[in-house]
Scaffold this motif. Structure first.
Motif, PDB file in Angstrom:
ATOM      1  N   TRP A 364       0.826  -1.210   0.000  1.00  0.00           N
ATOM      2  CA  TRP A 364       0.000   0.000   0.000  1.00  0.00           C
ATOM      3  C   TRP A 364       0.862   1.262   0.000  1.00  0.00           C
ATOM      4  O   TRP A 364       0.665   2.164  -0.820  1.00  0.00           O
ATOM      5  CB  TRP A 364      -0.946  -0.018   1.209  1.00  0.00           C
ATOM      6  CG  TRP A 364      -1.685   1.264   1.408  1.00  0.00           C
ATOM      7  CD1 TRP A 364      -1.425   2.224   2.347  1.00  0.00           C
ATOM      8  CD2 TRP A 364      -2.776   1.752   0.612  1.00  0.00           C
ATOM      9  NE1 TRP A 364      -2.289   3.263   2.204  1.00  0.00           N
ATOM     10  CE2 TRP A 364      -3.136   3.013   1.150  1.00  0.00           C
ATOM     11  CE3 TRP A 364      -3.482   1.262  -0.476  1.00  0.00           C
ATOM     12  CZ2 TRP A 364      -4.161   3.777   0.629  1.00  0.00           C
ATOM     13  CZ3 TRP A 364      -4.511   2.025  -0.998  1.00  0.00           C
ATOM     14  CH2 TRP A 364      -4.844   3.269  -0.457  1.00  0.00           C
ATOM     15  N   GLU A 365       1.816   1.317   0.896  1.00  0.00           N
ATOM     16  CA  GLU A 365       2.601   2.550   1.021  1.00  0.00           C
ATOM     17  C   GLU A 365       3.460   2.794  -0.220  1.00  0.00           C
ATOM     18  O   GLU A 365       3.609   3.940  -0.653  1.00  0.00           O
ATOM     19  CB  GLU A 365       3.454   2.509   2.306  1.00  0.00           C
ATOM     20  CG  GLU A 365       2.571   2.581   3.553  1.00  0.00           C
ATOM     21  CD  GLU A 365       3.334   2.575   4.873  1.00  0.00           C
ATOM     22  OE1 GLU A 365       2.672   2.634   5.918  1.00  0.00           O
ATOM     23  OE2 GLU A 365       4.578   2.508   4.866  1.00  0.00           O
ATOM     24  N   LEU A 366       4.000   1.727  -0.798  1.00  0.00           N
ATOM     25  CA  LEU A 366       4.779   1.899  -2.025  1.00  0.00           C
ATOM     26  C   LEU A 366       3.873   2.317  -3.191  1.00  0.00           C
ATOM     27  O   LEU A 366       4.203   3.233  -3.954  1.00  0.00           O
ATOM     28  CB  LEU A 366       5.521   0.596  -2.369  1.00  0.00           C
ATOM     29  CG  LEU A 366       6.318   0.580  -3.679  1.00  0.00           C
ATOM     30  CD1 LEU A 366       7.298   1.752  -3.753  1.00  0.00           C
ATOM     31  CD2 LEU A 366       7.092  -0.737  -3.826  1.00  0.00           C
ATOM     32  N   ALA A 367       2.720   1.672  -3.277  1.00  0.00           N
ATOM     33  CA  ALA A 367       1.787   2.016  -4.364  1.00  0.00           C
ATOM     34  C   ALA A 367       1.350   3.475  -4.259  1.00  0.00           C
ATOM     35  O   ALA A 367       1.228   4.176  -5.267  1.00  0.00           O
ATOM     36  CB  ALA A 367       0.572   1.088  -4.314  1.00  0.00           C
ATOM     37  N   GLU A 368       1.149   3.949  -3.026  1.00  0.00           N
ATOM     38  CA  GLU A 368       0.704   5.331  -2.839  1.00  0.00           C
ATOM     39  C   GLU A 368       1.755   6.336  -3.315  1.00  0.00           C
ATOM     40  O   GLU A 368       1.422   7.383  -3.869  1.00  0.00           O
ATOM     41  CB  GLU A 368       0.360   5.585  -1.365  1.00  0.00           C
ATOM     42  CG  GLU A 368      -0.972   4.979  -0.931  1.00  0.00           C
ATOM     43  CD  GLU A 368      -2.171   5.678  -1.551  1.00  0.00           C
ATOM     44  OE1 GLU A 368      -2.724   5.118  -2.520  1.00  0.00           O
ATOM     45  OE2 GLU A 368      -2.548   6.779  -1.081  1.00  0.00           O
ATOM     46  N   LEU A 382       1.013  -2.897  -8.133  1.00  0.00           N
ATOM     47  CA  LEU A 382       1.122  -3.087  -6.676  1.00  0.00           C
ATOM     48  C   LEU A 382      -0.246  -3.167  -6.002  1.00  0.00           C
ATOM     49  O   LEU A 382      -0.446  -3.958  -5.088  1.00  0.00           O
ATOM     50  CB  LEU A 382       1.950  -1.958  -6.069  1.00  0.00           C
ATOM     51  CG  LEU A 382       3.448  -2.120  -6.325  1.00  0.00           C
ATOM     52  CD1 LEU A 382       4.155  -0.788  -6.218  1.00  0.00           C
ATOM     53  CD2 LEU A 382       4.061  -3.121  -5.344  1.00  0.00           C
ATOM     54  N   TYR A 383      -1.198  -2.330  -6.460  1.00  0.00           N
ATOM     55  CA  TYR A 383      -2.546  -2.437  -5.879  1.00  0.00           C
ATOM     56  C   TYR A 383      -3.138  -3.820  -6.194  1.00  0.00           C
ATOM     57  O   TYR A 383      -3.819  -4.417  -5.363  1.00  0.00           O
ATOM     58  CB  TYR A 383      -3.477  -1.345  -6.426  1.00  0.00           C
ATOM     59  CG  TYR A 383      -3.122   0.056  -5.961  1.00  0.00           C
ATOM     60  CD1 TYR A 383      -3.069   0.367  -4.602  1.00  0.00           C
ATOM     61  CD2 TYR A 383      -2.841   1.068  -6.882  1.00  0.00           C
ATOM     62  CE1 TYR A 383      -2.742   1.652  -4.176  1.00  0.00           C
ATOM     63  CE2 TYR A 383      -2.511   2.350  -6.467  1.00  0.00           C
ATOM     64  CZ  TYR A 383      -2.460   2.634  -5.110  1.00  0.00           C
ATOM     65  OH  TYR A 383      -2.134   3.900  -4.690  1.00  0.00           O
ATOM     66  N   LEU A 406      -9.073  -1.015  -4.357  1.00  0.00           N
ATOM     67  CA  LEU A 406      -9.845  -1.152  -5.599  1.00  0.00           C
ATOM     68  C   LEU A 406     -10.203   0.227  -6.175  1.00  0.00           C
ATOM     69  O   LEU A 406     -10.156   0.436  -7.390  1.00  0.00           O
ATOM     70  CB  LEU A 406     -11.115  -1.985  -5.328  1.00  0.00           C
ATOM     71  CG  LEU A 406     -11.825  -2.552  -6.547  1.00  0.00           C
ATOM     72  CD1 LEU A 406     -10.908  -3.423  -7.389  1.00  0.00           C
ATOM     73  CD2 LEU A 406     -13.052  -3.351  -6.115  1.00  0.00           C
ATOM     74  N   ASP A 407     -10.514   1.164  -5.293  1.00  0.00           N
ATOM     75  CA  ASP A 407     -10.755   2.545  -5.751  1.00  0.00           C
ATOM     76  C   ASP A 407      -9.516   3.096  -6.456  1.00  0.00           C
ATOM     77  O   ASP A 407      -9.600   3.693  -7.528  1.00  0.00           O
ATOM     78  CB  ASP A 407     -11.060   3.473  -4.552  1.00  0.00           C
ATOM     79  CG  ASP A 407     -12.454   3.233  -3.983  1.00  0.00           C
ATOM     80  OD1 ASP A 407     -13.314   2.737  -4.728  1.00  0.00           O
ATOM     81  OD2 ASP A 407     -12.649   3.530  -2.790  1.00  0.00           O
ATOM     82  N   ARG A 408      -8.382   2.891  -5.811  1.00  0.00           N
ATOM     83  CA  ARG A 408      -7.125   3.381  -6.379  1.00  0.00           C
ATOM     84  C   ARG A 408      -6.833   2.717  -7.732  1.00  0.00           C
ATOM     85  O   ARG A 408      -6.378   3.371  -8.676  1.00  0.00           O
ATOM     86  CB  ARG A 408      -5.965   3.090  -5.428  1.00  0.00           C
ATOM     87  CG  ARG A 408      -5.806   4.114  -4.343  1.00  0.00           C
ATOM     88  CD  ARG A 408      -5.217   5.410  -4.908  1.00  0.00           C
ATOM     89  NE  ARG A 408      -4.711   6.269  -3.862  1.00  0.00           N
ATOM     90  CZ  ARG A 408      -5.233   7.436  -3.526  1.00  0.00           C
ATOM     91  NH1 ARG A 408      -6.299   7.895  -4.153  1.00  0.00           N
ATOM     92  NH2 ARG A 408      -4.683   8.148  -2.568  1.00  0.00           N
ATOM     93  N   LEU A 409      -7.120   1.424  -7.787  1.00  0.00           N
ATOM     94  CA  LEU A 409      -6.877   0.699  -9.028  1.00  0.00           C
ATOM     95  C   LEU A 409      -7.718   1.311 -10.156  1.00  0.00           C
ATOM     96  O   LEU A 409      -7.228   1.524 -11.265  1.00  0.00           O
ATOM     97  CB  LEU A 409      -7.251  -0.776  -8.808  1.00  0.00           C
ATOM     98  CG  LEU A 409      -6.649  -1.822  -9.707  1.00  0.00           C
ATOM     99  CD1 LEU A 409      -5.146  -1.669  -9.837  1.00  0.00           C
ATOM    100  CD2 LEU A 409      -6.969  -3.207  -9.150  1.00  0.00           C
ATOM    101  N   GLY A 410      -8.955   1.630  -9.829  1.00  0.00           N
ATOM    102  CA  GLY A 410      -9.831   2.276 -10.807  1.00  0.00           C
ATOM    103  C   GLY A 410      -9.241   3.586 -11.285  1.00  0.00           C
ATOM    104  O   GLY A 410      -9.214   3.889 -12.486  1.00  0.00           O
TER     105      GLY A 410
END
Ligand SMILES: [Zn+2]
Length: 428
Positions: A364-368, A382-383, A406-410
């Motif tokens: 999560w932190e890396l993806a952010e 990553l998500y 999932l929101d982030r992936l969208g």
């Protein structure tokens, strides 16, 4: 009773005084330093595993068990994935396979159809047979004479009364000539130094030496066992869920390298004191008692509220001493992230993931960071992994007040152009 490592008869010293229960027969071999419990027989153990109390605690076949196994699969993919991908149609047996989740992975993700498993607990075995459609029996003998390309004994040897006889039987009677054994054991002798086990997971000194785990290995005593049984390490990992090895046949070596039993005993005494200090929030005391205590070392640095530069220096020194500890890289990544040094943050998050591939917070932190940098393709990958590690992140944010994965992936996919490969490697 004979020591399964050095074969010396009746040269034991009692360690029962370290435990709350003083009648466990917790003993250390004065010849080689191997530690075990005297009072467990093979029959007793079998009865212990056939009972299902433990399943009730873990809400067996429910959500908690699913979560545990989802995480364990990440370790298997990281360690055995390349081997499973490089070979075709392996004959695989998982000894002590629980519900057969590893066999399911071999079959469904890597295409190995000839998979089977053994399990003493009837509830686990039935779940695997019915839900995962696997051939799970009680003992390896139940499958008849058969040679296997891959024998998995994940967290089994610490439960076996005679681990030497058990391993030799597998090696001599069931392993194909060029086959491999995948094996993992907890290293309770370095418990609080174990890279990926947190003190919170352990719940205290008493629980790190559970009665079901009758053999208490150090890295050395485990190496001695492998040498005695004619098995040679071809791949190893000591960063997640204990010590993990891939083994091939080699001629047995009877020469073992002994450990001084009184030093070993002191190591347990010091770990116990370190644990008590840790629980009381005295982190500096905790690592003074036992230096290899990653969590106490990090919490001590954090508690002292040093400057970012001092934190970086402190953690970098710890990494030089213990390069296999994910929490050091994770902490370092966070400091770099706060400083806006994203390059170093990304490098250290990536290392933390390699060292502990099943921790959602790393992903999560890396993806952010990557999302913030508008590197949507890398962030999306990553998500996606986070959703594998922690499926509930489809619906629930990992940290309160944040969007779900999932929101982030969208949002990532909405930002990706149409003519480049997506995170799964296919062209959209
Ligand atoms: Zn011994």
């Amino acid at each position: 009773m004979k020591c399964p490592i050095c074969d010396t008869n009746e040269n034991w010293h009692s360690l029962d005084y370290l435990r709350q229960r003083r009648d466990l027969g917790f003993i250390i071999c004065k010849t080689c330093g191997f530690t075990t419990y005297r009072r467990r027989s093979e029959e007793e153990l079998k009865k212990f595993y056939e009972r299902s109390d433990y399943n009730i605690i873990r809400r067996f076949a429910g959500t908690a068990d699913f979560e545990t196994k989802t995480r364990k699969k990440m370790n298997h993919r990281m360690f055995l994935g390349p081997y499973l991908a490089d070979h075709r149609n392996l004959q695989i047996i998982d000894v002590g396979c629980s519900t057969g989740y590893f066999l399911e992975l071999c079959r469904d993700e890597y295409g190995h159809q000839r998979v089977c498993g053994t399990e003493w607990n009837p509830a686990h075995a039935r779940y695997g047979r019915h839900r995962l459609e696997l051939d799970i029996r009680t003992n390896i003998e139940d499958f008849g004479p058969q040679r296997y390309d891959l024998i998995c004994i994940e967290h089994v040897l610490e439960h076996i009364a005679k681990p030497d006889e058990f391993l030799l039987n597998l090696r001599d009677n069931y392993l194909a000539g060029d086959g491999v054994i995948a094996c993992a054991v907890p290293i309770w002798y370095d418990f609080i130094g174990s890279p990926s086990v947190t003190a919170h997971e352990a719940g205290g000194f008493e629980s790190i030496l559970p009665e079901g785990h009758i053999n208490v290995f150090s890295l050395r005593s485990f190496a001695n066992l492998l040498a005695k049984c004619g098995l040679h390490v071809v791949q190893e990992n000591y960063s997640y869920y204990g010590y993990r090895v891939l083994l091939e046949k080699t001629p047995p070596i009877t020469d073992f390298s002994a450990e001084a039993w009184d030093m070993q005993e002191q190591s347990l005494v010091r770990q116990k004191a370190a644990f008590e200090a840790f629980v009381a929030g005295r982190f500096a005391d905790a690592h003074r008692h036992y230096h290899r205590f990653p969590l106490a070392l990090v919490k001590d640095i954090d508690q002292q509220q040093k400057s970012p530069a001092e934190r970086i220096t402190g953690i970098t020194q710890l990494i030089a001493e213990m390069p296999n500890v994910d929490v050091f890289h994770w902490y370092l990544a966070r400091v770099y992230n706060l400083l806006g040094d994203y390059g170093n943050a990304i490098t250290n998050y990536s290392r933390a993931i390699r060292l502990k591939p099943n921790d959602p917070i790393h992903y999560w932190e890396l993806a952010e960071i990557l999302f913030k940098l508008e590197e949507f393709q890398r962030a999306a990958a990553l998500y996606e992994k986070l959703l594998v590690v922690e499926p509930k992140c489809q619906f629930v944010p990992l940290t309160a007040g944040q969007p779900t994965a999932l929101d982030r992936l969208g949002q990532c996919y909405a930002n990706l152009p149409d003519d480049i490969p997506d995170a799964c490697g296919t062209t959209t």
